[in-house]
Design a protein around this motif. Structure first.
Motif, PDB file in Angstrom:
ATOM      1  N   ASP A  39       0.824  -1.209   0.000  1.00 19.47           N
ATOM      2  CA  ASP A  39       0.000   0.000   0.000  1.00 19.47           C
ATOM      3  C   ASP A  39       0.858   1.258   0.000  1.00 19.47           C
ATOM      4  O   ASP A  39       0.498   2.271  -0.617  1.00 19.47           O
ATOM      5  CB  ASP A  39      -0.923   0.018   1.220  1.00 19.47           C
ATOM      6  CG  ASP A  39      -2.057  -0.992   1.115  1.00 19.47           C
ATOM      7  OD1 ASP A  39      -2.384  -1.392  -0.018  1.00 19.47           O
ATOM      8  OD2 ASP A  39      -2.598  -1.378   2.166  1.00 19.47           O
ATOM      9  N   LEU A  40       2.007   1.207   0.681  1.00 22.01           N
ATOM     10  CA  LEU A  40       2.896   2.365   0.709  1.00 22.01           C
ATOM     11  C   LEU A  40       3.467   2.657  -0.672  1.00 22.01           C
ATOM     12  O   LEU A  40       3.731   3.813  -1.015  1.00 22.01           O
ATOM     13  CB  LEU A  40       4.039   2.132   1.701  1.00 22.01           C
ATOM     14  CG  LEU A  40       3.659   1.956   3.170  1.00 22.01           C
ATOM     15  CD1 LEU A  40       4.908   1.658   4.007  1.00 22.01           C
ATOM     16  CD2 LEU A  40       2.953   3.192   3.695  1.00 22.01           C
ATOM     17  N   VAL A  41       3.666   1.613  -1.461  1.00 17.61           N
ATOM     18  CA  VAL A  41       4.167   1.788  -2.824  1.00 17.61           C
ATOM     19  C   VAL A  41       3.063   2.263  -3.758  1.00 17.61           C
ATOM     20  O   VAL A  41       3.253   3.197  -4.557  1.00 17.61           O
ATOM     21  CB  VAL A  41       4.778   0.466  -3.346  1.00 17.61           C
ATOM     22  CG1 VAL A  41       5.128   0.577  -4.833  1.00 17.61           C
ATOM     23  CG2 VAL A  41       6.010   0.091  -2.537  1.00 17.61           C
ATOM     24  N   ALA A  42       1.872   1.656  -3.651  1.00 17.70           N
ATOM     25  CA  ALA A  42       0.786   1.950  -4.585  1.00 17.70           C
ATOM     26  C   ALA A  42       0.072   3.258  -4.257  1.00 17.70           C
ATOM     27  O   ALA A  42      -0.191   4.077  -5.154  1.00 17.70           O
ATOM     28  CB  ALA A  42      -0.218   0.802  -4.584  1.00 17.70           C
ATOM     29  N   GLN A  43      -0.249   3.475  -2.983  1.00 22.45           N
ATOM     30  CA  GLN A  43      -1.026   4.646  -2.587  1.00 22.45           C
ATOM     31  C   GLN A  43      -0.192   5.688  -1.844  1.00 22.45           C
ATOM     32  O   GLN A  43      -0.398   6.881  -2.008  1.00 22.45           O
ATOM     33  CB  GLN A  43      -2.203   4.214  -1.689  1.00 22.45           C
ATOM     34  CG  GLN A  43      -3.152   3.225  -2.342  1.00 22.45           C
ATOM     35  CD  GLN A  43      -3.834   3.803  -3.570  1.00 22.45           C
ATOM     36  OE1 GLN A  43      -4.120   4.998  -3.638  1.00 22.45           O
ATOM     37  NE2 GLN A  43      -4.106   2.947  -4.549  1.00 22.45           N
ATOM     38  N   GLY A  44       0.724   5.205  -0.998  1.00 20.63           N
ATOM     39  CA  GLY A  44       1.575   6.101  -0.238  1.00 20.63           C
ATOM     40  C   GLY A  44       1.188   6.193   1.218  1.00 20.63           C
ATOM     41  O   GLY A  44       0.067   5.860   1.611  1.00 20.63           O
ATOM     42  N   ALA A  45       2.128   6.634   2.016  1.00 20.46           N
ATOM     43  CA  ALA A  45       1.858   6.934   3.421  1.00 20.46           C
ATOM     44  C   ALA A  45       1.203   8.305   3.491  1.00 20.46           C
ATOM     45  O   ALA A  45       1.664   9.258   2.858  1.00 20.46           O
ATOM     46  CB  ALA A  45       3.156   6.926   4.228  1.00 20.46           C
ATOM     47  N   GLY A  46       0.120   8.416   4.256  1.00 24.96           N
ATOM     48  CA  GLY A  46      -0.633   9.663   4.304  1.00 24.96           C
ATOM     49  C   GLY A  46      -0.147  10.617   5.387  1.00 24.96           C
ATOM     50  O   GLY A  46       0.167  10.193   6.505  1.00 24.96           O
ATOM     51  N   PHE A  47      -0.066  11.894   5.032  1.00 24.89           N
ATOM     52  CA  PHE A  47       0.331  12.943   5.965  1.00 24.89           C
ATOM     53  C   PHE A  47      -0.596  14.141   5.770  1.00 24.89           C
ATOM     54  O   PHE A  47      -1.107  14.362   4.664  1.00 24.89           O
ATOM     55  CB  PHE A  47       1.776  13.402   5.708  1.00 24.89           C
ATOM     56  CG  PHE A  47       2.808  12.317   5.767  1.00 24.89           C
ATOM     57  CD1 PHE A  47       3.496  12.062   6.948  1.00 24.89           C
ATOM     58  CD2 PHE A  47       3.100  11.544   4.643  1.00 24.89           C
ATOM     59  CE1 PHE A  47       4.454  11.063   7.009  1.00 24.89           C
ATOM     60  CE2 PHE A  47       4.058  10.545   4.697  1.00 24.89           C
ATOM     61  CZ  PHE A  47       4.734  10.305   5.884  1.00 24.89           C
ATOM     62  N   SER A  48      -0.787  14.926   6.809  1.00 27.53           N
ATOM     63  CA  SER A  48      -1.540  16.165   6.684  1.00 27.53           C
ATOM     64  C   SER A  48      -0.723  17.169   5.882  1.00 27.53           C
ATOM     65  O   SER A  48       0.332  17.624   6.331  1.00 27.53           O
ATOM     66  CB  SER A  48      -1.863  16.724   8.070  1.00 27.53           C
ATOM     67  OG  SER A  48      -2.405  18.032   7.963  1.00 27.53           O
ATOM     68  N   GLY A  49      -1.190  17.518   4.694  1.00 28.68           N
ATOM     69  CA  GLY A  49      -0.437  18.391   3.805  1.00 28.68           C
ATOM     70  C   GLY A  49      -0.031  19.720   4.400  1.00 28.68           C
ATOM     71  O   GLY A  49       1.139  20.121   4.325  1.00 28.68           O
ATOM     72  N   PRO A  50      -0.964  20.474   5.041  1.00 32.97           N
ATOM     73  CA  PRO A  50      -0.606  21.782   5.589  1.00 32.97           C
ATOM     74  C   PRO A  50       0.361  21.697   6.765  1.00 32.97           C
ATOM     75  O   PRO A  50       0.946  22.719   7.151  1.00 32.97           O
ATOM     76  CB  PRO A  50      -1.955  22.352   6.053  1.00 32.97           C
ATOM     77  CG  PRO A  50      -2.990  21.553   5.357  1.00 32.97           C
ATOM     78  CD  PRO A  50      -2.402  20.205   5.137  1.00 32.97           C
ATOM     79  N   SER A  51       0.536  20.503   7.340  1.00 34.76           N
ATOM     80  CA  SER A  51       1.459  20.349   8.467  1.00 34.76           C
ATOM     81  C   SER A  51       2.906  20.228   8.018  1.00 34.76           C
ATOM     82  O   SER A  51       3.808  20.180   8.857  1.00 34.76           O
ATOM     83  CB  SER A  51       1.079  19.107   9.283  1.00 34.76           C
ATOM     84  OG  SER A  51      -0.221  19.242   9.827  1.00 34.76           O
ATOM     85  N   ILE A  52       3.133  20.178   6.707  1.00 36.32           N
ATOM     86  CA  ILE A  52       4.475  19.996   6.159  1.00 36.32           C
ATOM     87  C   ILE A  52       4.927  21.309   5.523  1.00 36.32           C
ATOM     88  O   ILE A  52       4.235  21.866   4.660  1.00 36.32           O
ATOM     89  CB  ILE A  52       4.498  18.868   5.103  1.00 36.32           C
ATOM     90  CG1 ILE A  52       3.965  17.566   5.708  1.00 36.32           C
ATOM     91  CG2 ILE A  52       5.900  18.677   4.555  1.00 36.32           C
ATOM     92  CD1 ILE A  52       3.666  16.506   4.672  1.00 36.32           C
ATOM     93  N   TRP A  53       6.117  21.798   5.947  1.00 31.12           N
ATOM     94  CA  TRP A  53       6.646  23.032   5.387  1.00 31.12           C
ATOM     95  C   TRP A  53       6.796  22.922   3.866  1.00 31.12           C
ATOM     96  O   TRP A  53       7.395  21.992   3.358  1.00 31.12           O
ATOM     97  CB  TRP A  53       8.023  23.340   5.968  1.00 31.12           C
ATOM     98  CG  TRP A  53       8.024  23.898   7.353  1.00 31.12           C
ATOM     99  CD1 TRP A  53       8.412  23.272   8.501  1.00 31.12           C
ATOM    100  CD2 TRP A  53       7.638  25.227   7.744  1.00 31.12           C
ATOM    101  NE1 TRP A  53       8.290  24.111   9.571  1.00 31.12           N
ATOM    102  CE2 TRP A  53       7.823  25.324   9.145  1.00 31.12           C
ATOM    103  CE3 TRP A  53       7.163  26.338   7.040  1.00 31.12           C
ATOM    104  CZ2 TRP A  53       7.533  26.485   9.854  1.00 31.12           C
ATOM    105  CZ3 TRP A  53       6.885  27.503   7.754  1.00 31.12           C
ATOM    106  CH2 TRP A  53       7.070  27.563   9.140  1.00 31.12           C
ATOM    107  N   GLY A  54       6.207  23.905   3.150  1.00 31.52           N
ATOM    108  CA  GLY A  54       6.493  24.062   1.737  1.00 31.52           C
ATOM    109  C   GLY A  54       5.567  23.372   0.766  1.00 31.52           C
ATOM    110  O   GLY A  54       5.723  23.550  -0.441  1.00 31.52           O
ATOM    111  N   THR A  55       4.591  22.592   1.248  1.00 34.28           N
ATOM    112  CA  THR A  55       3.711  21.894   0.294  1.00 34.28           C
ATOM    113  C   THR A  55       2.724  22.837  -0.368  1.00 34.28           C
ATOM    114  O   THR A  55       2.322  22.623  -1.515  1.00 34.28           O
ATOM    115  CB  THR A  55       2.928  20.768   0.979  1.00 34.28           C
ATOM    116  OG1 THR A  55       2.080  21.324   1.991  1.00 34.28           O
ATOM    117  CG2 THR A  55       3.853  19.743   1.595  1.00 34.28           C
TER     118      THR A  55
END
Length: 244
Positions: A39-55
């Motif tokens: 699942d990490l390869v196909a869909q990815g690990a999920g993170f809150s976008g606004p919590s990451i600098w620069g997204t």
């Protein structure tokens, strides 16, 4: 994917460290069970976008979630985190490549070069400081005897800090680095470790892994590993010397 998971499990791996890089060059990520690797390869690990600098991602909507898709060719068992395999991620949002993901940006430029029949090889010479705090809380070189006015290539400092350097050598070799040399740099408490150049994406991924190894190794020795450009105004700073 099943044979890969079985092979990693046989090596004692139980978790995947899915890592990406924020706009400040800091490694970020999360741990996930090894069984979640497909699942990490196909869909990815999920993170809150606004919590990451620069997204630049919004707080709501289909593009509010940052998905770091693991790149299987980057898997490396971490010698300083038993049972954990390191994996580099490409950033996605709303099912599309994220144009503020530094790895996606580099990949796009490398594809443009490939269309011209070019490849980009990059050699990185990382400099760093080994620090600790004094009684007043101010930062200083961890090695209190490292006080020469011109400490470049000081063998005394290398001898005193050989424990750290040896542990770094072992860790980097285990991670597939082709080491070339280690030396004391121009500032007190400053060192440089050189390793073989590589294709640009691999070199960028390897530098992030180098910093993770440096931080973990320094912590075991009661030090703080820092690639800060210039800790002290009166002393030389650290840089990344690139050879293209």
């Amino acid at each position: 994917m099943d044979p890969l998971i079985e092979r990693l499990a046989a090596q004692g791996v139980h978790s995947v460290l899915a890592q990406f890089c924020d706009i400040h060059g800091m490694a970020r990520g999360k741990l996930a069970p090894l069984a979640a690797l497909p699942d990490l390869v196909a869909q990815g690990a999920g993170f809150s976008g606004p919590s990451i600098w620069g997204t630049g991602l919004p707080r709501r909507g289909s593009r509010s979630e940052y998905f770091g898709r693991v790149q299987p060719d980057t898997l490396r068992v971490l010698p300083f985190m038993p049972g954990v395999v390191h994996a580099v991620c490409n950033g996605f949002a709303g099912g599309l490549p994220l144009d503020t993901c530094s790895r996606q940006l580099l990949a796009a430029q490398l594809r443009a070069l490939a269309q011209r029949g070019w490849t980009l090889q990059v050699g990185i010479e990382p400099e760093f400081f080994l620090l600790s705090r004094d009684a007043g809380g101010a930062w200083r070189p961890h090695d209190a005897v490292d006080t020469l006015d011109k400490p470049s290539y000081d063998l005394g400092a290398i001898r005193r800090n050989l424990g750290f350097l040896e542990d770094m050598r072992v860790a980097l070799l285990a991670l597939g680095f082709e080491l070339q040399q280690m030396d004391h740099e121009d500032a007190n408490g400053q060192y440089e470790i050189n390793y073989r150049h590589d294709e640009a994406m691999a070199a960028a991924d390897r530098f992030m892994l180098f910093k993770l190894a440096g931080q973990a190794t320094a912590e075991r020795h009661g030090m703080v590993f820092s690639c800060m450009p210039k800790p002290w105004a009166h002393a030389p700073g650290s840089g990344l010397h690139f050879h293209l």
